[in-house]
Enzyme design. Sequence first.
Site, PDB file in Angstrom:
ATOM      1  N   TYR A   1      24.687  43.126  -6.734  1.00 45.46           N
ATOM      2  CA  TYR A   1      24.969  42.680  -8.100  1.00 45.46           C
ATOM      3  C   TYR A   1      23.943  41.651  -8.542  1.00 45.46           C
ATOM      4  O   TYR A   1      23.390  41.733  -9.643  1.00 45.46           O
ATOM      5  CB  TYR A   1      26.379  42.106  -8.174  1.00 45.46           C
ATOM      6  CG  TYR A   1      26.711  41.472  -9.502  1.00 45.46           C
ATOM      7  CD1 TYR A   1      27.073  42.254 -10.595  1.00 45.46           C
ATOM      8  CD2 TYR A   1      26.656  40.087  -9.671  1.00 45.46           C
ATOM      9  CE1 TYR A   1      27.371  41.677 -11.822  1.00 45.46           C
ATOM     10  CE2 TYR A   1      26.958  39.510 -10.889  1.00 45.46           C
ATOM     11  CZ  TYR A   1      27.313  40.301 -11.962  1.00 45.46           C
ATOM     12  OH  TYR A   1      27.592  39.726 -13.177  1.00 45.46           O
TER      13      TYR A   1
ATOM     14  N   SER B   1      23.445  36.915 -15.285  1.00 47.18           N
ATOM     15  CA  SER B   1      24.395  36.145 -14.494  1.00 47.18           C
ATOM     16  C   SER B   1      23.678  34.991 -13.811  1.00 47.18           C
ATOM     17  O   SER B   1      22.509  35.120 -13.420  1.00 47.18           O
ATOM     18  CB  SER B   1      25.053  37.029 -13.428  1.00 47.18           C
ATOM     19  OG  SER B   1      25.823  36.253 -12.521  1.00 47.18           O
TER      20      SER B   1
END
Length: 254
Positions: free
Chosen positions: A159, A146
């Site tokens: 995350y 990401s």
Amino acid sequence: MALVTGGSRGIGRAIAERLAGDGALVALTYSSDESAAREAVARIEKDGGRAVALKATLGRHGDAASLWAAFDAEVAAYAPLAAAPTGVGVDIIVNNAGIGRSADLAALTEQDFDEVFAVNVRAPFFVVQEGLKRLRDGGRIINISSGAARLAMPEIIAYSATKGALDNFTLNLAKSLGPRGITVNSVAPGIIDTDVNASWLRDNPEAEAQAASVAALGRVGQPEDVADIVAFLASDDARWVTGRVVDATGGSGL
């Protein structure tokens, strides 16, 4: 032969469809939504590709062994074309399955921390460890990371940390597996129009405009934007690319 975890929807489904379109037999995994997985398989087959769906609950001890046992069983019919010394051979492993936790340092619970690391870090680690018995020399490992891994985003701190760990995993795998001709890379998407983001992004022109403004290219990313990058890394054209994090954010944060 390709394995795509979390391949029943979103980015994973787009990856599965693209790899199948390029000629791979794709085993895509799903956690709970069997209908979505079967729909993905049906779409691939309608377009002339080959795919099987595997139920795999990741983030638990023994998940990798169970996944690969299901892989061997489901693709056994193709074994003459995909034989390996142990189990059924595989050429491409895409670690796409992941979960998010929207909480900052103060709000994040120990349970949420453990769950997000179990699915996003531990599962790919052991999927690869077990998969190396089947992965052919010259194969490909592609981890879906990401853009959050390189940005300060305190509201999704855990995350983001999992994706940073995944990128480091990519780096070390590339070094250790290079002698076998296996390339290992991460692909780091930004904001992508998927079901996960639908509740705040779709049918909300203001939110869409804000999301689009983050990217230098001025739009919200689509699953196919990421899938096409994965397809390149999976191809022979990318044989000299390894240990890299490929930005797939459309130039977010420039």
